[in-house]
Design a protein around this motif. Structure first.
Motif, PDB file in Angstrom:
ATOM      1  N   LEU A 177      22.148 -32.320  31.012  1.00  0.00           N
ATOM      2  CA  LEU A 177      21.820 -31.747  29.697  1.00  0.00           C
ATOM      3  C   LEU A 177      20.352 -31.964  29.390  1.00  0.00           C
ATOM      4  O   LEU A 177      19.596 -32.379  30.234  1.00  0.00           O
ATOM      5  N   ASP A 213      27.206 -31.499  28.328  1.00  0.00           N
ATOM      6  CA  ASP A 213      27.429 -30.080  28.026  1.00  0.00           C
ATOM      7  C   ASP A 213      27.285 -29.189  29.243  1.00  0.00           C
ATOM      8  O   ASP A 213      27.157 -27.978  29.101  1.00  0.00           O
ATOM      9  N   CYS A 215      24.991 -28.552  31.184  1.00  0.00           N
ATOM     10  CA  CYS A 215      23.702 -27.898  31.415  1.00  0.00           C
ATOM     11  C   CYS A 215      22.788 -28.811  32.222  1.00  0.00           C
ATOM     12  O   CYS A 215      22.604 -29.973  31.879  1.00  0.00           O
ATOM     13  N   MET A 216      22.220 -28.271  33.291  1.00  0.00           N
ATOM     14  CA  MET A 216      21.381 -29.075  34.169  1.00  0.00           C
ATOM     15  C   MET A 216      19.910 -28.878  33.830  1.00  0.00           C
ATOM     16  O   MET A 216      19.425 -27.768  33.777  1.00  0.00           O
ATOM     17  N   GLU A 259      24.022 -35.185  21.731  1.00  0.00           N
ATOM     18  CA  GLU A 259      23.682 -34.366  20.559  1.00  0.00           C
ATOM     19  C   GLU A 259      24.925 -33.945  19.778  1.00  0.00           C
ATOM     20  O   GLU A 259      25.790 -33.240  20.296  1.00  0.00           O
ATOM     21  N   ASN A 288      35.140 -28.061  29.509  1.00  0.00           N
ATOM     22  CA  ASN A 288      35.958 -27.043  28.863  1.00  0.00           C
ATOM     23  C   ASN A 288      35.686 -27.029  27.357  1.00  0.00           C
ATOM     24  O   ASN A 288      36.127 -27.905  26.617  1.00  0.00           O
ATOM     25  N   ASN A 289      34.945 -26.030  26.927  1.00  0.00           N
ATOM     26  CA  ASN A 289      34.546 -25.969  25.514  1.00  0.00           C
ATOM     27  C   ASN A 289      35.747 -25.977  24.578  1.00  0.00           C
ATOM     28  O   ASN A 289      35.699 -26.569  23.500  1.00  0.00           O
ATOM     29  N   LEU A 370      32.604 -31.200  21.321  1.00  0.00           N
ATOM     30  CA  LEU A 370      31.694 -30.116  20.945  1.00  0.00           C
ATOM     31  C   LEU A 370      31.819 -29.926  19.435  1.00  0.00           C
ATOM     32  O   LEU A 370      32.914 -29.713  18.917  1.00  0.00           O
ATOM     33  N   THR A 371      30.682 -30.000  18.774  1.00  0.00           N
ATOM     34  CA  THR A 371      30.709 -30.028  17.311  1.00  0.00           C
ATOM     35  C   THR A 371      29.758 -29.009  16.715  1.00  0.00           C
ATOM     36  O   THR A 371      28.848 -28.512  17.385  1.00  0.00           O
ATOM     37  N   TYR A 374      26.218 -30.088  17.162  1.00  0.00           N
ATOM     38  CA  TYR A 374      25.602 -29.744  18.443  1.00  0.00           C
ATOM     39  C   TYR A 374      24.997 -28.347  18.359  1.00  0.00           C
ATOM     40  O   TYR A 374      23.865 -28.116  18.790  1.00  0.00           O
ATOM     41  N   VAL A 375      25.767 -27.421  17.813  1.00  0.00           N
ATOM     42  CA  VAL A 375      25.280 -26.050  17.680  1.00  0.00           C
ATOM     43  C   VAL A 375      24.034 -26.039  16.802  1.00  0.00           C
ATOM     44  O   VAL A 375      23.010 -25.429  17.147  1.00  0.00           O
ATOM     45  N   ASN A 378      20.922 -27.521  18.508  1.00  0.00           N
ATOM     46  CA  ASN A 378      20.386 -26.744  19.613  1.00  0.00           C
ATOM     47  C   ASN A 378      20.061 -25.299  19.259  1.00  0.00           C
ATOM     48  O   ASN A 378      19.606 -24.543  20.109  1.00  0.00           O
TER      49      ASN A 378
END
Lengths: 383, 383
Positions: A177, A213, A215-216, A259, A288-289, A370-371, A374-375, A378
């Motif tokens: 992430l 999340d 993401c790399m 985050e 898994n979102n 996932l919250t 977070y959205v 970002n």
């Protein structure tokens, strides 16, 4: 503590003016010797930031005299000019510390695709070099923060020698992430190949098993520097255990500060045919979102665990899968198990156990929920 | 319109009491003939719901007399008992319609891991069978909704024959989000192998290229039924084009109604060495949570596009990648391109073009942004 817990290291962190906010954004860690052996592990992303390309070369030589780290800009996707900026950064450090630029590692974190403000950065290096201190570890850890709410440090003390370190970010190595930067130091006296082996073993089961999340990053960097100042050479197993302990602590701190997260989720996959299968299944669950949203809502939605496992090529039979959430086996043999109402999800940590019933191997992967935060973080913050 | 746009079909949708909300939850689509050729495509998830396991067998025979669909429960991960429930459902339909159970397809959507209320379901089938109508397509489309805000239908009319259909869900086939169920009907007279070919070709470039949240369902089902009632046999290419048109329309409707979405994002990967590479890169971009958050915030964060491409094994050189957002080439040759301030992101649709500069192939993948509403919907709603 942090990177100056081990003897033979000085460090500092300052506000160089790279971040518009004026908060600390430049850290310097210097190995004062007598040895300067080092190892490093970097992002597996094929799009690598300039400082990663630079530091990979440095570490190949097995010697690192100092590490300069900046937040406020990733220096990724900045072309040949960006690489020149990294080179100039290392040259300035080398000049001030009387080292070779080829032994100065560079790490950066922040927005991809913008050039660094080199005047501020080079000026800041001069200021930092004058403020180096045997007690500067905390300042260095503070200066590498981006969206981190707290700075992260860890120390393992042994009989006459120490491993310490600092980290920023909330993610993982490969993939990772929001960039993770880690610098570990030790005063034990070990050669670069042993450092490399211990570091790779430790990251494989700590930072590599944290998947916030999916993401790399282009900038993930983990460095281990040895000063030899303790004049001790521990046995390899003992040393590797200490490195693992510090990495484990920092990895947990990273996931705990991910985050927007409100839940830390420990996923243990057991009964796997191989450790790779266990990691593959664990990572699929961690990414898994829909599940991460359900866990945020304290909903023990085990069907989403099975759906995630079902997307992998791990060895398993669908009608033999079992899943426990916080100790309650809500799914047995691919079907309905104990009453989901029995699952208590009030606490921050959630434990998921998935049994593939296909063999003896297991692995643990950590993620978070996932919250909406977070959205928000970002979408509102250009990072 | 919907599944009754083509001649030779009747349908209806009713509230059978499967959903506690009392909204419609059971749909029945009947092929009145004279033909009953059919084809189907199902989830690639290895954890398959009972109705998927059942309907795969039915479709293998190349004949489908009717389709019964329910929302309010996925009948996934329900063990042998769940499969018996699907079997009993098909038997009841067969008995009432004087068909063979082996030609009754079943599709379900809703929460994984709970048994269906079979009394309500079987009773509802009796009610539905009495209400079948040549104008019942809309009712059927309404009854399969779960979190869909609108029902989705599409029709392609040709010279004397028609392809129509309905869909629910907001995702994709392999992998797929919140279950996607699609039933297509045609009055053209074609054999099962041609239907199968046309359906696979169409889904490959429509439903398979929609990736809302990277989560693959246990229940995704796409069926194509041909009644032959138009007494026309179009050429294959013409027929395939009509099926593609309807699938394309339904796929766009699915992404446009994705849970919580505020942006529809069209990702076109060009300059790829192969179409597979283009899809791989497009899918990786579509699944990057950080990018999806940035686009939600109308931030043209192209670095996250490169970071996503960098995680794939597609053929490319990092310093030859270029990215345009809404027509502005913000990244050229792996580095900073035109001013990101030039990108206008006020509208619902966002166009991303990624040029891998590695060959002549291209592909389009659709996704949507990641929003606080998505989190809310999937944490508050046990689906």
């Amino acid at each position: 503590m942090s990177v100056t817990a081990a003897r033979g290291f000085t460090a500092t962190g300052i506000a160089a003016g790279i971040k518009q906010s004026g908060t600390p954004d430049l850290a310097l860690v210097v190995n004062e010797g007598p040895r300067d052996a080092a190892a490093g592990v970097f992002t597996a992303n094929r799009v690598k930031a300039a400082p990663v390309l630079w530091s990979e070369r440095v570490v190949k030589g097995g010697r690192v005299g100092s590490v300069v780290l900046n937040s406020g800009g990733a220096n990724a996707c900045t072309g040949p000019e960006g690489f020149q900026d990294t080179h100039a950064t290392a040259e300035r450090v080398a000049q001030l510390l009387n080292q070779s630029a080829g032994e100065v590692a560079v790490a950066s974190t922040g927005l991809i695709g913008t050039r660094l403000p080199m005047d501020a950065l080079l000026g800041g290096i001069g200021t930092a070099a004058r403020q180096l201190s045997r007690h500067g570890g905390e300042k260095a850890a503070l200066a590498i923060k981006t969206t981190d709410s707290v700075h992260k440090t860890a120390v393992a003390e042994r009989d006459g020698w120490t491993v310490g370190g600092m980290a920023k970010g909330a993610g993982m190595l490969a993939p990772g992430l929001a960039t993770m930067l880690v610098v570990l130091t030790t005063d034990a006296d070990l050669a670069a190949p042993e450092l490399d082996k211990a570091l790779r073993e430790a990251t494989r089961s700590t930072f590599d098993r944290v998947d916030s999340d999916g993401c790399m990053s282009t900038n993930d960097t983990v460095l281990l520097l040895a000063s030899g100042a303790a004049e001790r050479t521990p046995g390899y197993a003992e040393f590797a255990a200490a490195v693992h302990e510090v990495c484990e602590s920092l990895a947990r701190q990273l996931i705990g500060d991910a985050e927007g997260a409100s839940k830390d989720i420990r996923i243990e996959v057991v009964g796997a045919a191989t450790e790779d299968d266990a990691v593959t299944a664990g990572r699929s669950i961690a990414r898994n979102n829909l599940l991460k949203c359900a866990l945020h809502g304290e909903d023990p939605n085990w069907g989403r665990v099975l759906a995630a496992i079902g997307t992998t090529d791990a060895a398993f039979e669908p009608d033999r899968l079992s899943v426990a959430i916080n100790g309650v086996w809500v799914c047995r043999d691919g079907s309905i198990g104990e009453d989901r109402e029995l699952v208590d999800m009030r606490y921050r940590q959630i434990d998921i156990t998935a049994d593939l019933a296909a063999g003896p191997a297991s692995a643990v992967v950590w993620t978070n929920d996932l919250t909406a935060e977070y959205v928000h973080e970002n979408s509102a913050y250009s990072s």
